[in-house]
Write a protein that holds these residues in place. Structure first.
Motif, PDB file in Angstrom:
ATOM      1  N   PRO A 458       0.834  -1.212   0.000  1.00 54.70           N
ATOM      2  CA  PRO A 458       0.000   0.000   0.000  1.00 54.70           C
ATOM      3  C   PRO A 458       0.869   1.262   0.000  1.00 54.70           C
ATOM      4  O   PRO A 458       2.086   1.179   0.208  1.00 54.70           O
ATOM      5  N   LEU A 459       0.269   2.416  -0.197  1.00 54.39           N
ATOM      6  CA  LEU A 459       1.016   3.675  -0.222  1.00 54.39           C
ATOM      7  C   LEU A 459       1.617   3.940   1.162  1.00 54.39           C
ATOM      8  O   LEU A 459       0.913   3.904   2.164  1.00 54.39           O
ATOM      9  N   PRO A 460       2.948   4.212   1.240  1.00 52.57           N
ATOM     10  CA  PRO A 460       3.531   4.466   2.558  1.00 52.57           C
ATOM     11  C   PRO A 460       3.097   5.830   3.109  1.00 52.57           C
ATOM     12  O   PRO A 460       2.742   6.717   2.337  1.00 52.57           O
ATOM     13  N   GLU A 461       3.168   5.982   4.415  1.00 53.12           N
ATOM     14  CA  GLU A 461       2.744   7.230   5.044  1.00 53.12           C
ATOM     15  C   GLU A 461       3.648   8.386   4.588  1.00 53.12           C
ATOM     16  O   GLU A 461       3.187   9.444   4.197  1.00 53.12           O
ATOM     17  N   LYS A 462       4.963   8.123   4.625  1.00 55.08           N
ATOM     18  CA  LYS A 462       5.869   9.162   4.126  1.00 55.08           C
ATOM     19  C   LYS A 462       6.352   8.754   2.742  1.00 55.08           C
ATOM     20  O   LYS A 462       6.979   7.717   2.568  1.00 55.08           O
ATOM     21  N   PHE A 463       6.048   9.602   1.776  1.00 61.46           N
ATOM     22  CA  PHE A 463       6.435   9.301   0.393  1.00 61.46           C
ATOM     23  C   PHE A 463       7.804   9.918   0.139  1.00 61.46           C
ATOM     24  O   PHE A 463       7.994  11.118   0.283  1.00 61.46           O
ATOM     25  N   SER A 464       8.774   9.094  -0.192  1.00 66.38           N
ATOM     26  CA  SER A 464      10.105   9.615  -0.512  1.00 66.38           C
ATOM     27  C   SER A 464      10.653   8.779  -1.661  1.00 66.38           C
ATOM     28  O   SER A 464      10.850   7.574  -1.524  1.00 66.38           O
ATOM     29  N   ALA A 465      10.870   9.411  -2.803  1.00 64.90           N
ATOM     30  CA  ALA A 465      11.271   8.634  -3.982  1.00 64.90           C
ATOM     31  C   ALA A 465      12.214   9.448  -4.853  1.00 64.90           C
ATOM     32  O   ALA A 465      12.089  10.671  -4.950  1.00 64.90           O
ATOM     33  N   GLY A 466      13.164   8.751  -5.463  1.00 62.21           N
ATOM     34  CA  GLY A 466      14.156   9.430  -6.304  1.00 62.21           C
ATOM     35  C   GLY A 466      13.652   9.606  -7.731  1.00 62.21           C
ATOM     36  O   GLY A 466      12.902   8.763  -8.230  1.00 62.21           O
ATOM     37  N   VAL A 467      14.078  10.695  -8.382  1.00 61.63           N
ATOM     38  CA  VAL A 467      13.731  10.876  -9.797  1.00 61.63           C
ATOM     39  C   VAL A 467      14.622   9.921 -10.596  1.00 61.63           C
ATOM     40  O   VAL A 467      15.835  10.101 -10.682  1.00 61.63           O
ATOM     41  N   VAL A 468      14.011   8.883 -11.149  1.00 66.65           N
ATOM     42  CA  VAL A 468      14.800   7.840 -11.804  1.00 66.65           C
ATOM     43  C   VAL A 468      14.790   7.972 -13.328  1.00 66.65           C
ATOM     44  O   VAL A 468      15.508   7.259 -14.028  1.00 66.65           O
ATOM     45  N   LEU A 469      13.954   8.863 -13.853  1.00 69.99           N
ATOM     46  CA  LEU A 469      13.916   9.036 -15.309  1.00 69.99           C
ATOM     47  C   LEU A 469      13.278  10.374 -15.642  1.00 69.99           C
ATOM     48  O   LEU A 469      12.304  10.778 -15.003  1.00 69.99           O
ATOM     49  N   MET A 470      13.852  11.051 -16.636  1.00 72.85           N
ATOM     50  CA  MET A 470      13.215  12.277 -17.135  1.00 72.85           C
ATOM     51  C   MET A 470      13.030  12.122 -18.634  1.00 72.85           C
ATOM     52  O   MET A 470      13.977  11.862 -19.363  1.00 72.85           O
ATOM     53  N   VAL A 471      11.790  12.250 -19.096  1.00 72.72           N
ATOM     54  CA  VAL A 471      11.503  12.098 -20.534  1.00 72.72           C
ATOM     55  C   VAL A 471      10.647  13.266 -21.019  1.00 72.72           C
ATOM     56  O   VAL A 471      10.061  13.996 -20.214  1.00 72.72           O
ATOM     57  N   GLY A 472      10.568  13.406 -22.356  1.00 77.50           N
ATOM     58  CA  GLY A 472       9.872  14.553 -22.945  1.00 77.50           C
ATOM     59  C   GLY A 472       8.399  14.294 -23.246  1.00 77.50           C
ATOM     60  O   GLY A 472       7.748  13.490 -22.583  1.00 77.50           O
ATOM     61  N   ASP A 473       7.893  14.950 -24.287  1.00 74.67           N
ATOM     62  CA  ASP A 473       6.471  14.858 -24.658  1.00 74.67           C
ATOM     63  C   ASP A 473       6.174  13.575 -25.443  1.00 74.67           C
ATOM     64  O   ASP A 473       7.066  13.013 -26.087  1.00 74.67           O
ATOM     65  N   ASN A 474       4.894  13.183 -25.444  1.00 75.97           N
ATOM     66  CA  ASN A 474       4.373  12.103 -26.295  1.00 75.97           C
ATOM     67  C   ASN A 474       5.112  10.772 -26.147  1.00 75.97           C
ATOM     68  O   ASN A 474       5.307  10.039 -27.124  1.00 75.97           O
ATOM     69  N   ILE A 475       5.562  10.483 -24.929  1.00 77.43           N
ATOM     70  CA  ILE A 475       6.203   9.178 -24.701  1.00 77.43           C
ATOM     71  C   ILE A 475       5.143   8.089 -24.870  1.00 77.43           C
ATOM     72  O   ILE A 475       4.066   8.158 -24.271  1.00 77.43           O
ATOM     73  N   THR A 476       5.453   7.105 -25.717  1.00 78.40           N
ATOM     74  CA  THR A 476       4.465   6.061 -26.008  1.00 78.40           C
ATOM     75  C   THR A 476       4.708   4.851 -25.107  1.00 78.40           C
ATOM     76  O   THR A 476       5.796   4.701 -24.535  1.00 78.40           O
ATOM     77  N   THR A 477       3.699   3.993 -25.044  1.00 73.43           N
ATOM     78  CA  THR A 477       3.885   2.759 -24.272  1.00 73.43           C
ATOM     79  C   THR A 477       4.936   1.867 -24.948  1.00 73.43           C
ATOM     80  O   THR A 477       5.518   1.015 -24.298  1.00 73.43           O
ATOM     81  N   ASP A 478       5.184   2.086 -26.244  1.00 68.51           N
ATOM     82  CA  ASP A 478       6.275   1.343 -26.903  1.00 68.51           C
ATOM     83  C   ASP A 478       7.637   1.818 -26.378  1.00 68.51           C
ATOM     84  O   ASP A 478       8.584   1.050 -26.354  1.00 68.51           O
ATOM     85  N   HIS A 479       7.734   3.089 -25.973  1.00 66.17           N
ATOM     86  CA  HIS A 479       8.972   3.538 -25.332  1.00 66.17           C
ATOM     87  C   HIS A 479       9.096   2.906 -23.947  1.00 66.17           C
ATOM     88  O   HIS A 479      10.170   2.475 -23.531  1.00 66.17           O
ATOM     89  N   ILE A 480       7.971   2.879 -23.224  1.00 68.46           N
ATOM     90  CA  ILE A 480       8.018   2.429 -21.823  1.00 68.46           C
ATOM     91  C   ILE A 480       8.272   0.922 -21.760  1.00 68.46           C
ATOM     92  O   ILE A 480       9.163   0.451 -21.053  1.00 68.46           O
ATOM     93  N   MET A 481       7.495   0.171 -22.516  1.00 68.73           N
ATOM     94  CA  MET A 481       7.628  -1.289 -22.489  1.00 68.73           C
ATOM     95  C   MET A 481       7.565  -1.791 -23.923  1.00 68.73           C
ATOM     96  O   MET A 481       6.487  -2.066 -24.450  1.00 68.73           O
ATOM     97  N   PRO A 482       8.724  -1.872 -24.577  1.00 73.46           N
ATOM     98  CA  PRO A 482       8.722  -2.226 -25.993  1.00 73.46           C
ATOM     99  C   PRO A 482       8.095  -3.593 -26.255  1.00 73.46           C
ATOM    100  O   PRO A 482       8.024  -4.435 -25.355  1.00 73.46           O
ATOM    101  N   ALA A 483       7.660  -3.791 -27.504  1.00 71.85           N
ATOM    102  CA  ALA A 483       7.093  -5.090 -27.900  1.00 71.85           C
ATOM    103  C   ALA A 483       8.131  -5.818 -28.763  1.00 71.85           C
ATOM    104  O   ALA A 483       9.304  -5.807 -28.439  1.00 71.85           O
ATOM    105  N   GLY A 484       7.695  -6.416 -29.884  1.00 71.34           N
ATOM    106  CA  GLY A 484       8.633  -7.116 -30.756  1.00 71.34           C
ATOM    107  C   GLY A 484       8.797  -8.571 -30.357  1.00 71.34           C
ATOM    108  O   GLY A 484       8.435  -8.983 -29.248  1.00 71.34           O
TER     109      GLY A 484
END
Ligand code: MIC
Ligand code: SF4
Length: 649
Positions: A458-484
């Motif tokens: 479940p969601l923790p009481e204190k939310f603390s998380a690192g920025v692990v990725l920075m991406v631009g506009d129109n990121i597709t699900t093929d970018h996130i989880m490629p197929a093939g």
């Protein structure tokens, strides 16, 4: 009322029809396909329901049909046994592409359909209100739960006139993409009306509603009229017909006018379906591959036109032409009419009736090649060749390129051949398997690649998380989880497929996310456009991602993030995106309290990697109480199982 509101009002179980508010809909039919289906059925099994509670549920196998190892075949076997046990119709590999088959065999005007595939709105061509959804939402609908949408605005697309020869239905939707972009349809339903509608057959209408998905639309729909009736009659399903037309005084939120006479052949350039130009503007570009098929353009009429055009001709020596028909019915009719031999004689390579090259399951183009496809998506790398240049066009434009070896106006072929559909179609339902009458006897068959669902915190009481990725506009699900063909066989194995998350965008993402423990992704506009694959939410969640902060989200992906307990924040001030860096940490104290209150805004602390405070950032979230409690529970399955669902109703 317009058609959309008519069908919504007859299926609404909660909410109100005010644009922007949440509506719960009763779902009549569901469909799944194999690449998203295994996960959906694992989730359905976890709900402990004995039999589907829909009017009809169908499980199709059409995506992962290239069996380069045991994995896909094991998935197919699993799906067949699940279908048999839980009251689901099963369509094995070889029957064809789910959307084409659903039009031919199952769609019912006026009913609701959700499918674990973003192109489920293809059934809108029959006057069905149909939505793409994540597998878990489809599992819930099979369990009899409502499907929730944000009440859309309804756009009337008023069609006048008639398409000129060599201009096709594909050009209508490409024209809409040219005008509105891949973000232009968000929060909207495109409802087609006007005298031009009467000039379009059901498969043509379905080409348009199919690709409404590329506009980011909630769905698209045509009326169910005499043309629909004739289509269903030809499919020996006239009994399913019902007239669905807007009231005479129907109101719409917006109106778009398209004069069909004024359209010319269009083409989407790499790497986005909205990068549309006239064919004329890019004429003479050399072409290496032409692929005809996919759920957008693989109907009998499409392929008869292609075969008539190629009859007694040979394709250009520099082109590889591949054709994947939409269904067994289409192939049978092509074979019976002699059209199949004309295609073969022209030099075309005939593929299985499945998604095939559209999802990178084979036929990857050569390095740097230009590939013209009648498909609906041309995202970078989706074809399996990173530097291939994929263009999207109609079968007319595709066949002209196959003949001339370069992009060519199809009118240069000469007069357009007349295509007359055979009076009688070959209707054979023997390869659709009905569920067992004795389900207790059916054993669920699992292979070693089918891994159990992970349990999320479940969601923790204190939310603390690192920025692990920075991406631009129109990121597709093929970018996130490629197929093939390499990655798709891992769809039932979350630990294994997660290793490929963002692999074509940032090779360090997986190790960075794992090291961070808890992660945040920062993104631009329209994050998660494209597919309904919930792996694009599941894999990041599995790797510890707990929030995505974007400028805006695409509809299906937003729902998938919530379903797996990932908080979808938007930047209150868009320029805050520029102040963030990889490795920063985002902190929210009393996260559940901050999210749970009446406001849709909270304040987060941004710390540099060394722990020093950088700045305070205002984050927005546009979530209903239902969505918030799903996030607090760590995801929809936890929410259902913990009973929080009943408590919040
Ligand atoms: C697609 O066209 O991207 C797919 C493959 O059909 C997806 C589903 C999936 O990822 O399995 C979709 O459109 O939802
Ligand atoms: Fe299959 Fe392509 Fe249609 Fe997706 S878009 S369902 S991969 S044919």
């Amino acid at each position: 009322m317009n058609i959309t509101r008519k069908i919504i009002s007859s299926h609404m179980v909660s909410g109100s029809m005010k644009a922007g508010s949440e509506v719960g809909l009763r779902i009549d039919q569901t469909l799944t396909q194999d690449a998203t289906g295994t996960m959906a059925y694992l989730q359905f099994e976890a709900m402990g329901v004995k039999k589907v509670r829909t009017k009809l549920s169908v499980s199709y196998v059409d995506h992962n049909t290239l069996q380069t190892g045991f994995e896909n075949a094991d998935d197919h076997r699993f799906l067949q046994s699940i279908a048999e046990k839980y009251g689901i119709y099963f369509s094995p590999a070889g029957n064809g592409i789910c959307h084409q088959l659903h039009l031919e065999r199952f769609g019912v005007p006026g009913q609701t359909l959700i499918g674990s595939d973003s192109h489920t709105p293809t059934a809108g061509g029959l006057g069905m209100l149909s939505f793409g959804a994540g597998g878990l939402d489809v599992a819930c609908a099979m369990a009899g739960e409502p499907f929730y949408i944000t009440m859309p605005k309804v756009v009337k697309v008023n069609l006048t006139g008639r398409l000129r020869p060599w201009v096709s239905a594909k050009d209508i939707i490409l024209e809409l993409l040219r005008r509105l972009s891949v973000k232009g349809g968000r929060g909207k339903v495109f409802e087609f009306a006007g005298p031009g509608v009467l000039t379009l057959s059901v498969p043509e209408r379905a080409t348009i509603t199919n690709m409404g998905t590329e506009l980011g639309a909630t769905t698209s729909i045509f009326p169910s009229d005499n043309i629909t009736k004739a289509f269903l009659k030809q499919q020996k399903r006239e009994k399913s017909w019902k007239e669905i037309v807007p009231s005479k005084d129907a109101e719409y939120d917006e109106v778009i006018e398209i004069d069909l006479n004024a359209l010319e052949p269009l083409i989407a350039l790499p790497h986005s379906p909205d990068n549309v130009r006239t064919v004329k503007a890019v004429e003479d570009t050399p072409v290496n591959q032409v692929a005809i098929g996919s759920c957008t353009n693989s109907s009998l009429a499409d392929l008869l036109l292609v075969s008539k055009t190629l009859k007694n001709k040979k394709i250009n020596k520099n082109v590889s032409l591949v054709i994947s028909p939409g269904s067994r019915q289409v192939v049978t009719m092509l074979a019976k009419s002699g059209a199949l031999s004309d295609l073969i004689a022209s030099g075309a390579r005939i593929l299985e009736n499945s998604c095939g090259p559209c999802i990178g399951m084979g036929q990857s183009p050569s390095s740097g090649a230009v590939s013209l496809r009648t498909f609906n998506r041309n995202f970078e790398g989706r074809s399996g060749t990173k530097d291939a240049k994929v263009y999207l066009c109609s079968p007319e434009v595709a066949v002209a390129a196959a003949l001339f070896g370069k992009i060519t106006l199809p009118s240069k072929i000469g007069a357009k051949p007349k295509v007359k559909l055979p009076a009688k179609l070959d209707i054979d339902e023997k390869m659709f398997f009905a569920p067992s009458k004795n389900p207790g006897k059916t054993e669920i068959l699992r292979g070693p690649n089918i891994k159990p669902l992970p349990v999320f915190e479940p969601l923790p009481e204190k939310f603390s998380a690192g920025v692990v990725l920075m991406v631009g506009d129109n990121i597709t699900t093929d970018h996130i989880m490629p197929a093939g063909s390499k990655i798709l066989p891992l769809r039932s194995n979350l630990p294994a497929i997660s290793e490929y998350a963002f692999s074509a965008v940032d090779r360090e993402f997986v190790s960075r996310a794992k090291a961070s423990g808890s992660g945040v992704i920062a993104a631009g506009e329209n994050y998660g456009q494209g597919s309904s694959r919930e792996h694009a939410a599941l894999a990041p969640r599995y790797l510890g991602v707990r929030a995505v902060i974007a400028k805006s989200f695409a509809r299906i992906h937003l729902a998938n993030l919530i379903n797996f307990g990932i908080i979808p924040f938007t930047f209150k001030t868009a320029s805050d995106y520029d102040k963030l860096s990889l490795g920063d940490r985002i902190e929210i104290n009393s996260a559940a309290k901050a999210l749970g209150g009446g406001s849709n805004e909270l304040s987060a602390l941004v710390r540099s990697a060394d722990g020093s405070l950088k700045y305070e950032m205002a984050l927005n979230f546009d979530l209903t109480q239902r969505q918030k409690s799903i996030i607090f529970a760590g995801g929809l399955l936890n929410w259902i199982k913990s009973g929080s669902k009943n408590a919040s109703e």
